[in-house]
Design a protein around this motif. Structure first.
Motif, PDB file in Angstrom:
ATOM      1  N   THR A 213       0.830  -1.201   0.000  1.00 40.42           N
ATOM      2  CA  THR A 213       0.000   0.000   0.000  1.00 40.42           C
ATOM      3  C   THR A 213       0.866   1.254   0.000  1.00 40.42           C
ATOM      4  N   PRO A 214       0.658   2.164  -0.962  1.00 44.82           N
ATOM      5  CA  PRO A 214       1.475   3.382  -1.000  1.00 44.82           C
ATOM      6  C   PRO A 214       1.178   4.268   0.201  1.00 44.82           C
ATOM      7  N   PRO A 215       2.160   5.037   0.679  1.00 45.29           N
ATOM      8  CA  PRO A 215       1.924   5.928   1.822  1.00 45.29           C
ATOM      9  C   PRO A 215       0.915   7.009   1.469  1.00 45.29           C
ATOM     10  N   GLU A 216       0.143   7.423   2.452  1.00 39.44           N
ATOM     11  CA  GLU A 216      -0.855   8.460   2.224  1.00 39.44           C
ATOM     12  C   GLU A 216      -0.196   9.838   2.220  1.00 39.44           C
ATOM     13  N   ASP A 217      -0.735  10.744   1.398  1.00 42.42           N
ATOM     14  CA  ASP A 217      -0.226  12.108   1.400  1.00 42.42           C
ATOM     15  C   ASP A 217      -1.036  12.939   2.396  1.00 42.42           C
ATOM     16  N   LEU A 218      -0.602  14.167   2.613  1.00 42.80           N
ATOM     17  CA  LEU A 218      -1.226  14.986   3.655  1.00 42.80           C
ATOM     18  C   LEU A 218      -2.684  15.281   3.344  1.00 42.80           C
ATOM     19  N   GLU A 219      -3.013  15.523   2.081  1.00 41.30           N
ATOM     20  CA  GLU A 219      -4.401  15.832   1.746  1.00 41.30           C
ATOM     21  C   GLU A 219      -5.307  14.658   2.080  1.00 41.30           C
ATOM     22  N   THR A 220      -4.826  13.435   1.859  1.00 42.74           N
ATOM     23  CA  THR A 220      -5.607  12.251   2.214  1.00 42.74           C
ATOM     24  C   THR A 220      -5.791  12.157   3.726  1.00 42.74           C
ATOM     25  N   ILE A 221      -4.702  12.451   4.470  1.00 45.71           N
ATOM     26  CA  ILE A 221      -4.778  12.431   5.936  1.00 45.71           C
ATOM     27  C   ILE A 221      -5.770  13.472   6.436  1.00 45.71           C
ATOM     28  N   LEU A 222      -5.720  14.671   5.871  1.00 45.04           N
ATOM     29  CA  LEU A 222      -6.649  15.725   6.289  1.00 45.04           C
ATOM     30  C   LEU A 222      -8.092  15.325   6.002  1.00 45.04           C
ATOM     31  N   ALA A 223      -8.311  14.690   4.859  1.00 49.51           N
ATOM     32  CA  ALA A 223      -9.660  14.232   4.526  1.00 49.51           C
ATOM     33  C   ALA A 223     -10.134  13.193   5.545  1.00 49.51           C
ATOM     34  N   ARG A 224      -9.232  12.316   5.972  1.00 49.70           N
ATOM     35  CA  ARG A 224      -9.587  11.316   6.981  1.00 49.70           C
ATOM     36  C   ARG A 224      -9.915  11.979   8.316  1.00 49.70           C
ATOM     37  N   LEU A 225      -9.164  13.036   8.663  1.00 51.48           N
ATOM     38  CA  LEU A 225      -9.455  13.752   9.905  1.00 51.48           C
ATOM     39  C   LEU A 225     -10.826  14.405   9.849  1.00 51.48           C
ATOM     40  N   HIS A 226     -11.148  15.007   8.705  1.00 51.37           N
ATOM     41  CA  HIS A 226     -12.451  15.660   8.571  1.00 51.37           C
ATOM     42  C   HIS A 226     -13.587  14.633   8.626  1.00 51.37           C
ATOM     43  N   ARG A 227     -13.382  13.448   8.023  1.00 50.75           N
ATOM     44  CA  ARG A 227     -14.399  12.404   8.092  1.00 50.75           C
ATOM     45  C   ARG A 227     -14.572  11.905   9.527  1.00 50.75           C
ATOM     46  N   ALA A 228     -13.444  11.744  10.236  1.00 48.28           N
ATOM     47  CA  ALA A 228     -13.507  11.298  11.626  1.00 48.28           C
ATOM     48  C   ALA A 228     -14.266  12.309  12.471  1.00 48.28           C
ATOM     49  N   ALA A 229     -14.049  13.605  12.212  1.00 45.99           N
ATOM     50  CA  ALA A 229     -14.758  14.644  12.954  1.00 45.99           C
ATOM     51  C   ALA A 229     -16.251  14.605  12.636  1.00 45.99           C
TER      52      ALA A 229
ATOM     53  N   ASP B  30     -17.929  12.068  11.781  1.00 44.06           N
ATOM     54  CA  ASP B  30     -18.481  10.857  12.400  1.00 44.06           C
ATOM     55  C   ASP B  30     -18.443  10.915  13.928  1.00 44.06           C
ATOM     56  N   GLU B  31     -18.025  12.076  14.466  1.00 44.39           N
ATOM     57  CA  GLU B  31     -17.962  12.308  15.914  1.00 44.39           C
ATOM     58  C   GLU B  31     -17.065  11.299  16.619  1.00 44.39           C
ATOM     59  N   GLN B  32     -15.923  11.046  16.012  1.00 39.45           N
ATOM     60  CA  GLN B  32     -14.966  10.131  16.612  1.00 39.45           C
ATOM     61  C   GLN B  32     -14.025  10.878  17.559  1.00 39.45           C
ATOM     62  N   HIS B  33     -13.268  10.088  18.373  1.00 38.89           N
ATOM     63  CA  HIS B  33     -12.286  10.629  19.304  1.00 38.89           C
ATOM     64  C   HIS B  33     -10.892  10.537  18.689  1.00 38.89           C
ATOM     65  N   LEU B  34      -9.913  11.043  19.426  1.00 39.65           N
ATOM     66  CA  LEU B  34      -8.530  10.961  18.959  1.00 39.65           C
ATOM     67  C   LEU B  34      -8.050   9.522  18.799  1.00 39.65           C
ATOM     68  N   GLY B  35      -8.687   8.606  19.498  1.00 38.92           N
ATOM     69  CA  GLY B  35      -8.303   7.216  19.368  1.00 38.92           C
ATOM     70  C   GLY B  35      -8.381   6.716  17.933  1.00 38.92           C
ATOM     71  N   ALA B  36      -9.192   7.385  17.107  1.00 35.03           N
ATOM     72  CA  ALA B  36      -9.323   6.995  15.697  1.00 35.03           C
ATOM     73  C   ALA B  36      -8.057   7.301  14.901  1.00 35.03           C
ATOM     74  N   LEU B  37      -7.138   8.078  15.484  1.00 37.14           N
ATOM     75  CA  LEU B  37      -5.924   8.475  14.767  1.00 37.14           C
ATOM     76  C   LEU B  37      -4.752   7.542  15.025  1.00 37.14           C
ATOM     77  N   ALA B  38      -4.980   6.485  15.778  1.00 40.13           N
ATOM     78  CA  ALA B  38      -3.870   5.635  16.206  1.00 40.13           C
ATOM     79  C   ALA B  38      -3.058   5.103  15.029  1.00 40.13           C
ATOM     80  N   SER B  39      -3.707   4.848  13.899  1.00 39.67           N
ATOM     81  CA  SER B  39      -2.999   4.247  12.764  1.00 39.67           C
ATOM     82  C   SER B  39      -2.449   5.270  11.780  1.00 39.67           C
ATOM     83  N   LEU B  40      -2.716   6.535  12.003  1.00 45.45           N
ATOM     84  CA  LEU B  40      -2.253   7.565  11.065  1.00 45.45           C
ATOM     85  C   LEU B  40      -0.776   7.860  11.269  1.00 45.45           C
TER      86      LEU B  40
END
Length: 230
Positions: A2-18, A20-30
């Motif tokens: 799997t290719p590494p994620e770029d920052l824009e992909t990471i930011l999109a994941r953060l916005h989706r997590a927010a 979905d009302e998730q906690h910081l625990g959702a970032l453990a794999s980032l």
């Protein structure tokens, strides 16, 4: 592979997590630090006792926990300054930083891999609820793009931070309490000696510094009464 994620992909994941009302625990794999040109990132949140609690590190096995614990034990450093005063702290070369700024942290940091640091407060509705700190093993300023991206990440983290504060996060937050034993030892000592919790924590810190001991190990010994601090 799997290719590494770029920052824009990471930011999109953060916005989706927010969303979905998730906690910081959702970032453990980032993996965010490397995308910002940093070797470590940490997130500290203000707990009910008014002290900073380390809850997230990237990478988990990097130098972040050690550097954060140094500041917590010694009582000064960039993370504490950013959280206490509400402004972003940057030092491009810790070896050249004025010793008077962090008289205890700087000598200790020179024994660690860190040579540059940026720390920014995490603020929600005007209140500082924690700090995001980045460390790099080589001296030098962040580029304008890296600095901008650091603050973009900080802003994207805020909704997750709000739901992860130690005073409000439930047991399902997925956060690791790196200094839970220290907090327990301070509460135990405060009750035993009938002193305020911050005085108890100061006593733990002083003993740890004076005897060159890990604060976590000292807390364990205090809780099991192998060490008396009265």
């Amino acid at each position: 592979m799997t290719p590494p994620e770029d920052l824009e992909t990471i930011l999109a994941r953060l916005h989706r997590a927010a969303a979905d009302e998730q906690h910081l625990g959702a970032l453990a794999s980032l993996r965010i630090a490397g995308l910002l040109g940093l070797d470590a990132l940490t997130i500290d949140l203000v707990n009910s006792a008014g002290t900073l609690e380390l809850v997230w590190c990237d990478p988990v096995d990097g130098p972040g926990p050690e550097l954060d614990t140094l500041q917590y034990t010694l009582g000064d450093g960039p993370t504490l300054e950013a959280a206490q005063h509400g402004y972003t702290v940057t030092e491009h070369d810790l070896a050249a930083t004025d010793q008077a700024r962090w008289p205890l942290f700087l000598p200790a940091a020179m024994q660690s891999p860190a040579r540059a640091v940026i720390a920014a407060p995490l603020r929600v509705d005007g209140d500082t609820v924690g700090a995001l700190t980045g460390y790099r093993a080589t001296p030098g300023a962040m580029t304008a793009s890296q600095s901008r991206d650091f603050h973009r990440v900080r802003q994207a983290l805020l909704p997750l931070v709000l739901r992860s504060a130690p005073s409000s996060a439930g047991s399902d937050s997925g956060l690791r309490r790196y200094r839970e034993e220290v907090q327990q030892a301070a509460e135990f000592l405060a009750t035993t000696l009938a002193i305020p919790p911050d005085h108890a924590l100061a006593r733990l810190r002083a003993y740890s510094f004076r005897h060159d001991r890990s604060l976590t190990e000292l807390a364990r010994d205090a809780l099991t009464r192998r060490v008396r601090l009265d």
